[in-house]
Design a protein around this motif. Structure first.
Motif, short mmCIF file in Angstrom:
data_model
loop_
_atom_site.label_atom_id
_atom_site.label_comp_id
_atom_site.label_asym_id
_atom_site.label_seq_id
_atom_site.Cartn_x
_atom_site.Cartn_y
_atom_site.Cartn_z
N THR A 5 3.57 7.64 13.64
CA THR A 5 2.91 8.31 12.53
C THR A 5 3.52 7.89 11.20
N ILE A 6 4.85 7.82 11.16
CA ILE A 6 5.52 7.39 9.92
C ILE A 6 5.07 5.99 9.56
N LEU A 7 5.02 5.12 10.58
CA LEU A 7 4.59 3.74 10.34
C LEU A 7 3.16 3.71 9.81
N PHE A 8 2.33 4.59 10.39
CA PHE A 8 0.93 4.65 9.96
C PHE A 8 0.85 5.00 8.48
N TYR A 9 1.60 6.04 8.06
CA TYR A 9 1.54 6.43 6.66
C TYR A 9 2.08 5.34 5.75
N LEU A 10 3.13 4.67 6.23
CA LEU A 10 3.71 3.58 5.44
C LEU A 10 2.68 2.48 5.22
N VAL A 11 2.04 2.07 6.32
CA VAL A 11 1.09 0.95 6.25
C VAL A 11 -0.12 1.32 5.40
N THR A 12 -0.64 2.54 5.63
CA THR A 12 -1.83 2.94 4.85
C THR A 12 -1.50 3.06 3.37
N SER A 13 -0.30 3.57 3.05
CA SER A 13 0.02 3.69 1.63
C SER A 13 0.15 2.30 1.00
N VAL A 14 0.72 1.35 1.75
CA VAL A 14 0.78 -0.02 1.23
C VAL A 14 -0.63 -0.55 0.98
N ILE A 15 -1.54 -0.28 1.95
CA ILE A 15 -2.91 -0.77 1.79
C ILE A 15 -3.55 -0.15 0.55
N ILE A 16 -3.40 1.16 0.39
CA ILE A 16 -4.06 1.83 -0.73
C ILE A 16 -3.50 1.34 -2.06
N PHE A 17 -2.16 1.27 -2.15
CA PHE A 17 -1.57 0.85 -3.42
C PHE A 17 -1.93 -0.58 -3.75
N SER A 18 -1.89 -1.45 -2.74
CA SER A 18 -2.21 -2.85 -3.06
C SER A 18 -3.70 -3.02 -3.35
N SER A 19 -4.56 -2.18 -2.74
CA SER A 19 -5.99 -2.28 -3.08
C SER A 19 -6.22 -1.90 -4.54
N ILE A 20 -5.53 -0.80 -4.97
CA ILE A 20 -5.71 -0.37 -6.36
C ILE A 20 -5.19 -1.45 -7.32
N SER A 21 -3.98 -2.00 -6.99
CA SER A 21 -3.44 -2.99 -7.92
C SER A 21 -4.22 -4.29 -7.85
N LEU A 22 -4.87 -4.55 -6.71
CA LEU A 22 -5.73 -5.74 -6.59
C LEU A 22 -6.83 -5.71 -7.63
N VAL A 23 -7.39 -4.52 -7.86
CA VAL A 23 -8.46 -4.40 -8.85
C VAL A 23 -7.90 -4.43 -10.26
N ILE A 24 -6.67 -3.92 -10.44
CA ILE A 24 -6.14 -3.76 -11.79
C ILE A 24 -5.54 -5.04 -12.34
N VAL A 25 -4.82 -5.82 -11.50
CA VAL A 25 -4.05 -6.96 -12.05
C VAL A 25 -4.96 -7.98 -12.73
N ASN A 26 -4.40 -8.64 -13.76
CA ASN A 26 -5.15 -9.63 -14.51
C ASN A 26 -5.06 -11.02 -13.89
N ASN A 27 -3.90 -11.29 -13.27
CA ASN A 27 -3.67 -12.62 -12.73
C ASN A 27 -4.40 -12.77 -11.39
#
Lengths: 194, 370
Positions: A5-27
Motif C-alpha cells: 500500500t505504501i508503495l502504491f501511494y508512493l508510485v501514484t503520487s509520483v505519477i500525479i506530480f509528474s503529470s502536473i509538472s509535465l503540463v506546466i514545464v516550459n522545456n
C-alpha cells in the motif's frame, strides 16, 4: 497499511506530480523525460496488479522505443523555450477538458461494478504471459492480425513517402560500392606506354 | 488503550516481517554486484593486456606485479579528479545521466541465473525483463548527450541511439527464435531445455540467430567495430566527451558491465548456461582414487564454473573483435542492421516455425506445451 500500500501511494503520487509538472514545464525535453517517468511508474502499478507481461511490455515498447523517438525529434528540432502567449485561454481549455474527463471517469466508476473483474485478475494463478499469448492467438486472432496488418501498412507508407526517386543528397550506394573491383578503379600504365 | 497499543505492536511486527526481506535481498544484490565490479575492473586490465599482446606491445606493467593493480590506480585517479560541469548545461540531467546508465546496466543482472539455484529473482518473464532493461540504457546516453550542451556529445548520442534502436529489433527477433524452441520466457527454463551435451545447446539449431544475437550485442554496447558513437577520430569521445572524474568512470563501468551482460546472455540463451558440455551418463564411472575422482566429477558436472568459463570466452571475443576489425562506416552499420540482419532473423523464424509444425527433432522439443 502494508508495504504494498505504501508503495502504491508512493508510485501514484509520483505519477500525479509528474503529470502536473509535465503540463506546466516550459522545456519540451523535460516534458518528454517526465512522460518517461510517468510510463515507468505506471508499469510498476501494473506489476503490483500482477500484470507482469503488460508492465514489462509497457517499459519495452513505450519507454524503450516510442519515447526515445519522441526525444530524438525534440532534441534534433531544438525547440526554443518560450512562455505561453495567452495563458488564460490555455487555462480555460485545459480546465474544461480535464473537468469533462474527470466527470466521465467518475461516472464510469460510480455506475460500473468493477468487483467481478477485479476478482478475476487477482485470483489468476496461471502464467500471465502464457495466458495473454493464448488469448491473442486463439480468441482474438483476427483483431490481432488486423492490427498487425495496419501497422505493416503504416510502415510501408512511411517508407514510400521517404523514397523519392530524386537524388537529394550525395549519399553512397552500397550496392554499387560492392560491385566495384580493382579493374574498374585502378588503371596501371607502364612506363614505356607513356 | 490496550487495544490501541496491541494494534500498533501488531503492525510493527508485520512491518518487521516484511522489512526483513529487504536486508536479505540487499545482501544478495551485494553478492552479485561486488564480484561483478571486480570483474569489470579486471576486464579493463585484460582488454589493455590482450590488445597490447595482439599488437606486439607490453601493455600496463608498472603498477603492481605485471601491472595487476592498474585498474585500482585508474579508479583512484578518476575518483580524485574534479567533476567539470560545462557552462549552459543542464546540471541536474548532466549528473543524472551516469546514474541512469549505471542502474540500468546492473538491474538486468537480477534475473540472470548463475546456477540452477543461484538466481536473485526467478521471474516468469525473465527474458522480457532483460530486454526491457537493456532498452532503457539508451536514456542515459541520450540525456548525457543532450545535457552536456556540446555538439560532439549530441551527435554521439544520436548515433548511439539510432544504432541501439536498429539493432534491438534484430536482437529481439533472435530472442523470439530462442523462445520458440524452449517454449518459455524464464531464463532457468531456457537453460533446462538445452540439457544433454554440447550439441543439444541452442547454438546448433539456431546458429544464424546466435551469430546475429552476438553481432547485435556488440553493436548495442557500442563496441568496435560498431563504435561510431564514440569514434575517436570523428567525435572525440561521443556522448561522454564532457564528463570527467567519476561521471566518466561510471559510464565506463556501465559499458563494461553491459558487455559482460551480453556475454552472459549469449551463454544462457545459446550455450547452455551452467550446463556441462559433457554428457555425464555416457562417460561411465571413473576408476580413480576418491579425492581426484571427486574433483574431476565436480569439474565435469554442471555448475557455475561452466557458466563463468563460457561467459569469459565471449568477453574475450569482444576484445578480439576490437583488435581485429576496423570501424564500420555509419551508413554501412545501418544497412547491415536493417537490410541484412533483420531479414535473416525473419526467414529463420519462419523456417523454425515449419520445423516445429512438422515436429522435426532439435527444433521441436518434447516438453513444449503447444
Amino acid at each position: 497499511m502494508d508495504i504494498i500500500t505504501i508503495l502504491f501511494y508512493l508510485v501514484t503520487s509520483v505519477i500525479i506530480f509528474s503529470s502536473i509538472s509535465l503540463v506546466i514545464v516550459n522545456n519540451t525535453v523535460h516534458a518528454a523525460l517526465l512522460l518517461v517517468l510517468i510510463f515507468f511508474n505506471s508499469a510498476i502499478l501494473w506489476l503490483m496488479l500482477k500484470a507482469e507481461f503488460l508492465s514489462i511490455v509497457l517499459v519495452l515498447v513505450y519507454v524503450g522505443a516510442v519515447l526515445v523517438l519522441f526525444l530524438f525529434v525534440i532534441m534534433l528540432l531544438d525547440i526554443p523555450v518560450k512562455k505561453n502567449s495567452s495563458p488564460k485561454l490555455y487555462l480555460l481549455f485545459s480546465v474544461t477538458t480535464s473537468l469533462i474527463m474527470f466527470a466521465e471517469l467518475y461516472m464510469i466508476i460510480l455506475f460500473h461494478n468493477f468487483s467481478d473483474e477485479a476478482n478475476i485478475v487477482v485470483s489468476s494463478e496461471l502464467n500471465n504471459t502464457y495466458e495473454i499469448g493464448l488469448m491473442l492467438f486463439t480468441e482474438y486472432v483476427f483483431s490481432f492480425e488486423i492490427t498487425a496488418f495496419i501497422l505493416l501498412v503504416a510502415i510501408i507508407a512511411a517508407i514510400a513517402i521517404n523514397m523519392s526517386k530524386k537524388q537529394r543528397s550525395l549519399r553512397q550506394d552500397p550496392g554499387k560500392q560492392i560491385l566495384e573491383n580493382k579493374k574498374s578503379r585502378l588503371k596501371i600504365i607502364k612506363g614505356d606506354e607513356l | 488503550m490496550y487495544d490501541y497499543i496491541k494494534n500498533i505492536l501488531n503492525t510493527t511486527i508485520t512491518y518487521y516481517n516484511e522489512l526483513s526481506v529487504l536486508p536479505h535481498t540487499l545482501i544478495l544484490i551485494g553478492i552479485i554486484m561486488v564480484p561483478l565490479l571486480i570483474v569489470v575492473a579486471y576486464y579493463t586490465y585484460a582488454e589493455r593486456k590482450i590488445i597490447a599482446s595482439m599488437q606486439g606491445r607490453l601493455g600496463p606493467n608498472v603498477v603492481g606485479p605485471k601491472g595487476l593493480l592498474q585498474p585500482f590506480a585508474d579508479g583512484v585517479k578518476l575518483f580524485f579528479k574534479e567533476i567539470v560541469i560545462p557552462t549552459d548545461s543542464n546540471k541536474f540531467l548532466f549528473l543524472l545521466a551516469p546514474v541512469i546508465t549505471f542502474t540500468v546496466a546492473f538491474a538486468a543482472w537480477a534475473v540472470i541465473p548463475f546456477d540452477s539455484v543461484m538466481v536473485l529473482s526467478d521471474i516468469n518473464a525473465g527474458l522480457l525483463y532483460v530486454l526491457a532493461m537493456t532498452s532503457l540504457g539508451i536514456y542515459g546516453i541520450i540525456i548525457a548527450g543532450w545535457a552536456s550542451n556540446s555538439k560532439y556529445a549530441l551527435l554521439g548520442a544520436m548515433r548511439s541511439a539510432s544504432l541501439i534502436i536498429a539493432y534491438e529489433i534484430a536482437m529481439g527477433f533472435a530472442l523470439v527464435g530462442v523462445i520458440m524452441v524452449s517454449g518459455s520466457l524464464n531464463l532457468g527454463d531456457i537453460i533446462d531445455s538445452q540439457k544433454g551435451s554440447v550439441f543439444h545447446w541452442f547454438w546448433v539449431p539456431l546458429f544464424p540467430l546466435f551469430i546475429i544475437y552476438f553481432i547485435s550485442g556488440v553493436a548495442e554496447t557500442n563496441r568496435a567495430p560498431f563504435d561510431v558513437a564514440e569514434g575517436e577520430s570523428e567525435l572525440v569521445a561521443g556522448f561522454h566527451v564532457e564528463y570527467s572524474g567519476m561521471g566518466f568512470a561510471v559510464f565506463f563501468i556501465a559499458e563494461y558491465a553491459n558487455m559482460i551482460l551480453i556475454s552472459a546472455l549469449t551463454t544462457i540463451l545459446f550455450f547452455g548456461g551452467w550446463l556441462s558440455p559433457f554428457n555425464i551418463s555416457s562417460l561411465g564411472n571413473f576408476e580413480l582414487n576418491g579425492f581426484v575422482n571427486n574433483i574431476l566429477l565436480f569439474l565435469i558436472n554442471d555448475g557455475i564454473h561452466w557458466f563463468i568459463i563460457k561467459t569469459f570466452f565471449f568477453m574475450f571475443c569482444f576484445i578480439w573483435f576490437r583488435a581485429t576489425f576496423p570501424r564500420y562506416r555509419y551508413d554501412q552499420i545501418m544497412r547491415l542492421g536493417w537490410k541484412i540482419l533483420i531479414p535473416i532473423t525473419l526467414v529463420w523464424i519462419f523456417v523454425e516455425m515449419i520445423f516445429i509444425y512438422y515436429e522435426v527433432e532439435p527444433w521441436f522439443a518434447q516438453g513444449v506445451v503447444l
